[in-house]
Design a protein around this motif. Structure first.
Motif, mmCIF file in Angstrom:
data_model
loop_
_atom_site.group_PDB
_atom_site.id
_atom_site.type_symbol
_atom_site.label_atom_id
_atom_site.label_comp_id
_atom_site.label_asym_id
_atom_site.label_seq_id
_atom_site.Cartn_x
_atom_site.Cartn_y
_atom_site.Cartn_z
ATOM 1 N N THR A 51 32.982 51.408 40.140
ATOM 2 C CA THR A 51 34.197 51.429 40.941
ATOM 3 C C THR A 51 35.214 50.462 40.335
ATOM 4 O O THR A 51 34.837 49.536 39.592
ATOM 5 N N PRO A 52 36.518 50.635 40.639
ATOM 6 C CA PRO A 52 37.550 49.780 40.025
ATOM 7 C C PRO A 52 37.364 48.292 40.289
ATOM 8 O O PRO A 52 37.699 47.465 39.436
ATOM 9 N N ASP A 53 36.843 47.924 41.460
ATOM 10 C CA ASP A 53 36.709 46.507 41.784
ATOM 11 C C ASP A 53 35.618 45.818 40.964
ATOM 12 O O ASP A 53 35.539 44.594 40.969
ATOM 13 N N LYS A 54 34.805 46.590 40.259
ATOM 14 C CA LYS A 54 33.747 45.996 39.447
ATOM 15 C C LYS A 54 34.192 45.756 37.997
ATOM 16 O O LYS A 54 33.390 45.281 37.182
ATOM 17 N N LEU A 55 35.454 46.080 37.675
ATOM 18 C CA LEU A 55 35.929 45.986 36.300
ATOM 19 C C LEU A 55 37.148 45.078 36.183
ATOM 20 O O LEU A 55 37.925 44.940 37.132
ATOM 21 N N HIS A 56 37.307 44.478 35.016
ATOM 22 C CA HIS A 56 38.557 43.814 34.664
ATOM 23 C C HIS A 56 38.800 44.043 33.179
ATOM 24 O O HIS A 56 37.888 44.416 32.436
ATOM 25 N N ARG A 57 40.031 43.814 32.748
ATOM 26 C CA ARG A 57 40.425 44.107 31.371
ATOM 27 C C ARG A 57 40.356 42.854 30.509
ATOM 28 O O ARG A 57 40.721 41.768 30.946
ATOM 29 N N VAL A 58 39.883 43.040 29.273
ATOM 30 C CA VAL A 58 39.839 41.950 28.304
ATOM 31 C C VAL A 58 40.356 42.472 26.970
ATOM 32 O O VAL A 58 40.322 43.676 26.707
ATOM 33 N N LYS A 59 40.861 41.560 26.145
ATOM 34 C CA LYS A 59 41.318 41.921 24.801
ATOM 35 C C LYS A 59 40.242 41.524 23.787
ATOM 36 O O LYS A 59 39.832 40.367 23.731
ATOM 37 N N TYR A 106 34.959 56.651 36.751
ATOM 38 C CA TYR A 106 34.526 56.223 38.077
ATOM 39 C C TYR A 106 33.676 57.322 38.715
ATOM 40 O O TYR A 106 33.971 58.505 38.612
ATOM 41 N N GLY A 107 32.661 56.909 39.421
ATOM 42 C CA GLY A 107 31.741 57.869 40.021
ATOM 43 C C GLY A 107 30.420 57.924 39.290
ATOM 44 O O GLY A 107 29.405 58.322 39.864
ATOM 45 N N LEU A 108 30.415 57.506 38.008
ATOM 46 C CA LEU A 108 29.160 57.431 37.276
ATOM 47 C C LEU A 108 28.364 56.204 37.755
ATOM 48 O O LEU A 108 28.904 55.315 38.421
ATOM 49 N N VAL A 109 27.101 56.161 37.414
ATOM 50 C CA VAL A 109 26.264 55.036 37.790
ATOM 51 C C VAL A 109 25.741 54.360 36.532
ATOM 52 O O VAL A 109 25.711 54.953 35.447
ATOM 53 N N ALA A 110 25.345 53.115 36.696
ATOM 54 C CA ALA A 110 24.775 52.374 35.569
ATOM 55 C C ALA A 110 23.336 52.824 35.336
ATOM 56 O O ALA A 110 22.529 52.847 36.264
#
Length: 213
Positions: free
Chosen positions: A63-71, A90-94
């Protein structure tokens, strides 16, 4: 009195733009500047990628809240990682555990039907070492009840099973605190573990520093 110029004496001349030495010097300076600019540009070839803002356990939905962007500099392996340019699925599982701040390899994500390991809760009373954390490996031993109100000799049911999560269990006043260990169990071993739990077997979890080898 007459002043004469010594034979062979040279007079200083004002530099000219047509002087080959001046042109060569300018070209060398320009080439050096261009080389430095190219080197800096090559070293700064970064791209945006997604990283986990929190640990993502096996079977957990992306989900979007589980991600952040890095360079980062990914180079030729960029296509193997999840990036904003390619879009987040989004919608896939680990299907593999992803630690906090780790990049997301595409092979670590999949659909639910692709999961060949599923988390099973095992409650234990014995303490585990501090090294036994989510992502580490444990062996699961099972001792079935015998005919004398005791238990038979323990047998190894799962070797090198991965811990998905550790949760302190509830405890009564003065009682020993238990721990709920979420263990990832392959589909082929699932009936044996569930059968042991149904038969009130004694299940022990032992940290395995060697992993699944």
């Amino acid at each position: 009195m007459t002043v004469t110029t010594a034979p062979g004496g040279a007079r200083l001349k004002k530099p000219s733009w047509r002087d080959p030495r001046l042109l060569v010097g300018i070209l060398l300076v320009l080439a050096s500047v261009a080389g430095v600019v190219s080197l800096v540009a090559a070293a700064d070839q970064t791209t945006e990628a997604f990283a986990a803002s929190q640990p993502i356990a096996v079977g957990e939905q992306l989900t979007p809240d589980k991600l952040h962007r890095v360079k980062v500099r990914l180079g030729d392996v960029e296509q193997h990682y999840l990036t904003p340019a390619s879009g987040a699925d989004y919608g896939l599982v680990a299907v593999q555990r992803i630690g906090k701040d780790q990049l997301l390899p595409r092979e670590s994500l999949g659909t639910v039907d692709k999961l060949d390991r599923k988390p099973v809760a095992v409650t234990i009373d014995e303490a585990l070492p501090p090294q036994a954390v989510a992502g580490s490996r444990v062996d699961v031993w099972v001792a079935l009840p015998d005919n004398r109100n005791g238990f038979s000799e323990p047998t190894l049911l799962l070797r090198g099973a991965e811990i998905a999560q550790l949760t302190p269990g509830s405890s009564a006043l003065g009682a020993q605190r238990s721990t709920v260990v979420m263990v990832l169990v392959p589909d082929g071993q699932m009936p044996k573990l569930l059968g042991a739990q149904a038969n009130k077997a004694k299940i022990s979890v032992v940290w395995n520093p060697g992993g699944d080898t």
